[in-house]
Design a protein around this motif. Structure first.
Motif, mmCIF file in Angstrom:
data_model
loop_
_atom_site.group_PDB
_atom_site.id
_atom_site.type_symbol
_atom_site.label_atom_id
_atom_site.label_comp_id
_atom_site.label_asym_id
_atom_site.label_seq_id
_atom_site.Cartn_x
_atom_site.Cartn_y
_atom_site.Cartn_z
ATOM 1 N N THR A 49 8.213 73.033 121.142
ATOM 2 C CA THR A 49 8.694 71.870 121.889
ATOM 3 C C THR A 49 7.577 70.844 121.927
ATOM 4 N N ALA A 54 12.038 68.123 126.936
ATOM 5 C CA ALA A 54 12.629 69.204 127.728
ATOM 6 C C ALA A 54 13.730 69.889 126.933
ATOM 7 N N ARG A 55 13.926 71.160 127.222
ATOM 8 C CA ARG A 55 15.059 71.931 126.698
ATOM 9 C C ARG A 55 15.862 72.395 127.912
ATOM 10 N N PHE A 75 3.960 74.238 130.400
ATOM 11 C CA PHE A 75 5.355 73.912 130.653
ATOM 12 C C PHE A 75 5.653 73.877 132.142
ATOM 13 N N TYR A 78 12.128 74.811 135.312
ATOM 14 C CA TYR A 78 13.053 74.498 136.403
ATOM 15 C C TYR A 78 14.125 75.579 136.442
ATOM 16 N N ALA A 114 15.710 75.208 132.662
ATOM 17 C CA ALA A 114 15.213 74.205 131.724
ATOM 18 C C ALA A 114 13.700 74.314 131.729
ATOM 19 N N TYR A 115 13.093 73.857 130.648
ATOM 20 C CA TYR A 115 11.629 73.745 130.662
ATOM 21 C C TYR A 115 11.222 72.496 129.905
ATOM 22 N N LYS A 116 10.089 71.954 130.343
ATOM 23 C CA LYS A 116 9.564 70.717 129.757
ATOM 24 C C LYS A 116 8.105 70.927 129.395
ATOM 25 N N ASN A 117 7.742 70.502 128.198
ATOM 26 C CA ASN A 117 6.352 70.559 127.772
ATOM 27 C C ASN A 117 5.608 69.447 128.491
ATOM 28 N N GLU A 148 22.886 69.377 130.257
ATOM 29 C CA GLU A 148 21.989 68.231 130.025
ATOM 30 C C GLU A 148 22.694 66.901 129.784
ATOM 31 N N LEU A 157 16.020 67.179 136.101
ATOM 32 C CA LEU A 157 14.575 67.361 135.937
ATOM 33 C C LEU A 157 13.884 66.111 136.459
#
Length: 158
Positions: A49, A54-55, A75, A78, A114-117, A148, A157
């Motif tokens: 990522t 975010a994914r 990361f 959430y 969800a996760y965000k770099n 999303e 997010l």
């Protein structure tokens, strides 16, 4: 629906240890003697990522995800408990993990995630879910409810 902050029931979070020596490092991601049979991985994949990306958020009906955030990068994860029969229904949990805090995390069905770099470089995430993607021989519907692109989604997010 408005979610309140807290820890979500059935989400397992465990630090991962990097064993360092002159060659580099090694980390055990999972061991069969440490995982309940019902969430034992049946496949594994890694994803990259890019910074700021975010994914998710999405959730699964039957699948438990077994994530490992070990680096590179960090990361922001959430989690929203969307399970009406859960003692923590309506709870939102945020966890930071990755290069600075290596961590394993299981996310059960019905927990939106969800996760965000949040780092400055590309980030790698390992996942070993307990269900095959699209079932045996990829002949079943994908077990995923995506949030999303839903304008009124409560899974936002920051």
């Amino acid at each position: 629906m408005e979610f309140k902050k807290g820890k979500i029931h059935d989400v397992l979070v465990r630090p991962l240890t990097k064993y360092l020596d002159e060659r580099g490092w090694l980390a055990e991601l999972y061991r069969s003697d440490e995982i309940a049979e019902e969430i034992m991985p049946v496949m594994a994949y890694i994803s990259m990522t890019q910074p700021g990306v975010a994914r998710g958020p999405h959730e699964h009906v039957d699948q438990t995800d077994y994530f490992c955030f070990i680096g590179p990068s960090n990361f922001k994860i959430y989690l929203w408990d969307n399970r009406k029969n859960s003692p923590t229904y309506g709870v939102k949990q945020v966890i930071f993990a990755g290069q600075d805090v290596p961590m394993m995390m299981t996310v059960p069905p019905g927990v939106v995630h969800a996760y965000k770099n949040v780092g400055i470089g590309n980030g790698i995430v390992f996942n070993a879910p307990n269900k095959l993607f699209a079932g045996e021989n990829k002949k079943q519907p994908v077990d995923e409810i995506r949030h999303e692109d839903v304008a009124s989604s409560p899974f936002v997010l920051d």
